[in-house]
Design a protein around this motif. Sequence first.
Motif, short mmCIF file in Angstrom:
data_model
loop_
_atom_site.label_atom_id
_atom_site.label_comp_id
_atom_site.label_asym_id
_atom_site.label_seq_id
_atom_site.Cartn_x
_atom_site.Cartn_y
_atom_site.Cartn_z
N ASP A 290 0.79 -1.41 0.07
CA ASP A 290 -0.01 0.03 -0.09
C ASP A 290 0.91 1.16 -0.05
O ASP A 290 0.49 2.37 -0.41
CB ASP A 290 -0.89 0.12 1.12
N TRP A 291 2.14 0.98 0.49
CA TRP A 291 2.97 2.27 0.60
C TRP A 291 4.52 1.68 0.93
O TRP A 291 4.70 0.48 1.16
CB TRP A 291 2.70 3.21 2.07
N LEU A 292 5.54 2.39 0.27
CA LEU A 292 6.89 2.06 0.25
C LEU A 292 7.47 3.43 0.85
O LEU A 292 7.08 4.39 0.34
CB LEU A 292 7.30 1.47 -0.94
N PRO A 293 8.56 2.98 1.56
CA PRO A 293 9.58 4.26 2.19
C PRO A 293 9.94 5.38 1.01
O PRO A 293 9.94 6.36 1.41
CB PRO A 293 10.64 3.46 2.90
N ASN A 294 10.16 4.83 -0.21
CA ASN A 294 10.62 5.62 -1.20
C ASN A 294 9.73 6.21 -2.18
O ASN A 294 10.02 6.75 -3.22
CB ASN A 294 11.85 4.83 -2.03
N VAL A 295 8.29 6.14 -1.70
CA VAL A 295 7.17 7.03 -2.21
C VAL A 295 7.91 8.38 -2.31
O VAL A 295 8.13 9.02 -1.20
CB VAL A 295 5.86 6.88 -1.60
N LYS A 296 7.68 9.19 -3.29
CA LYS A 296 8.42 10.48 -3.43
C LYS A 296 7.39 11.61 -3.17
O LYS A 296 6.80 12.09 -3.98
CB LYS A 296 8.75 10.69 -4.92
N ASN A 297 7.22 11.83 -1.82
CA ASN A 297 6.70 13.25 -1.51
C ASN A 297 7.14 13.73 -0.13
O ASN A 297 7.58 12.86 0.65
CB ASN A 297 5.26 13.21 -1.78
N THR A 298 7.08 14.90 0.33
CA THR A 298 7.57 15.38 1.32
C THR A 298 6.88 14.80 2.91
O THR A 298 7.53 14.56 3.79
CB THR A 298 7.46 16.80 1.47
N GLN A 299 5.45 14.59 2.66
CA GLN A 299 4.81 13.97 3.89
C GLN A 299 5.26 12.72 3.95
O GLN A 299 5.28 11.88 5.22
CB GLN A 299 3.35 14.29 3.34
N SER A 300 5.37 12.02 2.83
CA SER A 300 5.73 10.39 3.11
C SER A 300 7.05 10.35 3.77
O SER A 300 7.39 9.31 4.67
CB SER A 300 5.61 9.77 1.64
N GLU A 301 7.96 11.18 3.39
CA GLU A 301 9.29 11.17 3.70
C GLU A 301 9.35 11.49 5.49
O GLU A 301 10.07 10.56 5.99
CB GLU A 301 10.22 12.10 3.00
N ALA A 302 8.79 12.36 5.58
CA ALA A 302 8.52 12.76 6.86
C ALA A 302 7.81 11.68 7.95
O ALA A 302 8.18 11.45 8.95
CB ALA A 302 7.80 13.98 7.03
N PHE A 303 7.04 10.97 7.31
CA PHE A 303 6.30 9.83 8.12
C PHE A 303 7.15 8.81 8.24
O PHE A 303 7.36 8.34 9.35
CB PHE A 303 5.14 9.57 7.02
N TYR A 304 7.99 8.36 7.46
CA TYR A 304 9.05 7.35 7.55
C TYR A 304 10.17 7.77 8.61
O TYR A 304 10.39 7.07 9.44
CB TYR A 304 9.55 7.08 6.13
N LYS A 305 10.60 9.01 8.41
CA LYS A 305 11.63 9.59 9.23
C LYS A 305 11.24 9.41 10.75
O LYS A 305 11.92 9.22 11.51
CB LYS A 305 12.15 10.86 8.93
N SER A 306 9.92 9.71 10.96
CA SER A 306 9.40 9.63 12.28
C SER A 306 9.30 8.38 12.84
O SER A 306 9.58 8.18 14.02
CB SER A 306 7.99 10.48 12.29
N PHE A 307 8.76 7.39 12.10
CA PHE A 307 8.82 6.22 12.52
C PHE A 307 10.30 5.49 12.69
O PHE A 307 10.51 4.89 14.04
CB PHE A 307 8.35 5.39 11.35
#
Length: 420
Positions: A290-307
């Motif tokens: 449903d989602w992968l860490p390298n999905v390209k957008n700033t919100q996704s990147e912030a989500f992954y970094k926070s996890f």
Amino acid sequence: MFLTWVLALSPWAQAVQVAAEPIKLAMIEGLSGPFGNTGEAVFRNLLWAVEQVNAAGGVSLKTASGSTTAKHLLLLTRYDSKGQTEEALSVLKAAIDDGARFILQGNSSAVAAALIDAINKHNAREPDKRVLFLNYAAVDPSLTNEKCSYWHFRFDAHANMRMTALMSVLKADTALKSVYLIGQDYSFGHAVAREAKRQLAELRPDVALVGEELHPIGRVKDFLPYASKIKSSGAQAVITGNFGNDLALLIKAAKDVGFEGKFYTFYGNALGAPAAIGDAGIGKVLAVADWLPNVKNTQSEAFYKSFRARFPNPADDYVHMRMQLMVRALAQAIDQAGTVNSIAVAAMLERVSLTFSSQTGSMRAQDHQFQQPLVVGVMDKLGAPGVKFDVEGSGYGFRVVKTMAAAQAEQPSSCQMQRP
């Protein structure tokens, strides 16, 4: 039975000392045995989701007069099913007796089917103690088709939806002429094989099926005989729904026998699989999610970094966006219902629609199947174009090669839901 009580309190919640009784969520999962690592990965994701809901103040319930009470925090509990259906049914009873009204499970479709049946019977027998079942990973399509239930909500894309996304990539691989199917010998593995054959016949009738195998789930320690058969078949690719150790050991064995074909997988993006195959998997191991860490957008990147900030150990790096959406959807439904009454919350859940960290999804009321975008990624080295993040410190990540809108992944349902 192994039980942990986790009240995820934020500093804000601690400061105001919320006194209202917490709302209990029971995770029933295999936390020991061959798939214990997958159960622990689930727990980290659910814990993090609960912590974030609680950090925002929890949920609100209304009194009989209709006024809002103090905020209620979510209380996450965990029960070890040991990956066994009978054990899961036993701890289901324990969870309900402990006051849980929301049951969370997913790492086995066979267990999920048994829980649905047991919950249907329990809710009919004890209407004052009805529970809802939120499913984050059991993807046998039958659970939202002929076995659909008003009390069950699935937040993962089912096997046919996932296969549609994988096949959209396989279809374009014009050099591919032969495939081998291998999977776990239970309901989910059968569903994957059945749908793979159907879609291959429809989309790529020129591709030959050169082998098909089902193996005992969680009991094979040496996959070399299976890998040798795959190599000797002449297959250019493997399609598998295997997960956990059943996938990591299969991929490692394939590497050991010199198999050079592709792997089209449901879960090849973590839990040891990338590290097991190493450079041999670059450009050859594909995974749908449903989602992968390298999905390209700033919100996704912030989500992954926070996890990753919350769980910095590389071994803990297996992130599920859908589990965040699931817990947030439940919190939203409870807020809207103003009660934990199962019928009222279900009425809100079956019409829920939400967005979190750029990921959107909505529940289909007909069958309680969550509709969301899907992505397919291919394994590559960390630092390669499109691979900003690796997984589990392996040095390998998954570059997104296909994004499928929710409407494209959606499948028809035969569900004839019995409503209370």
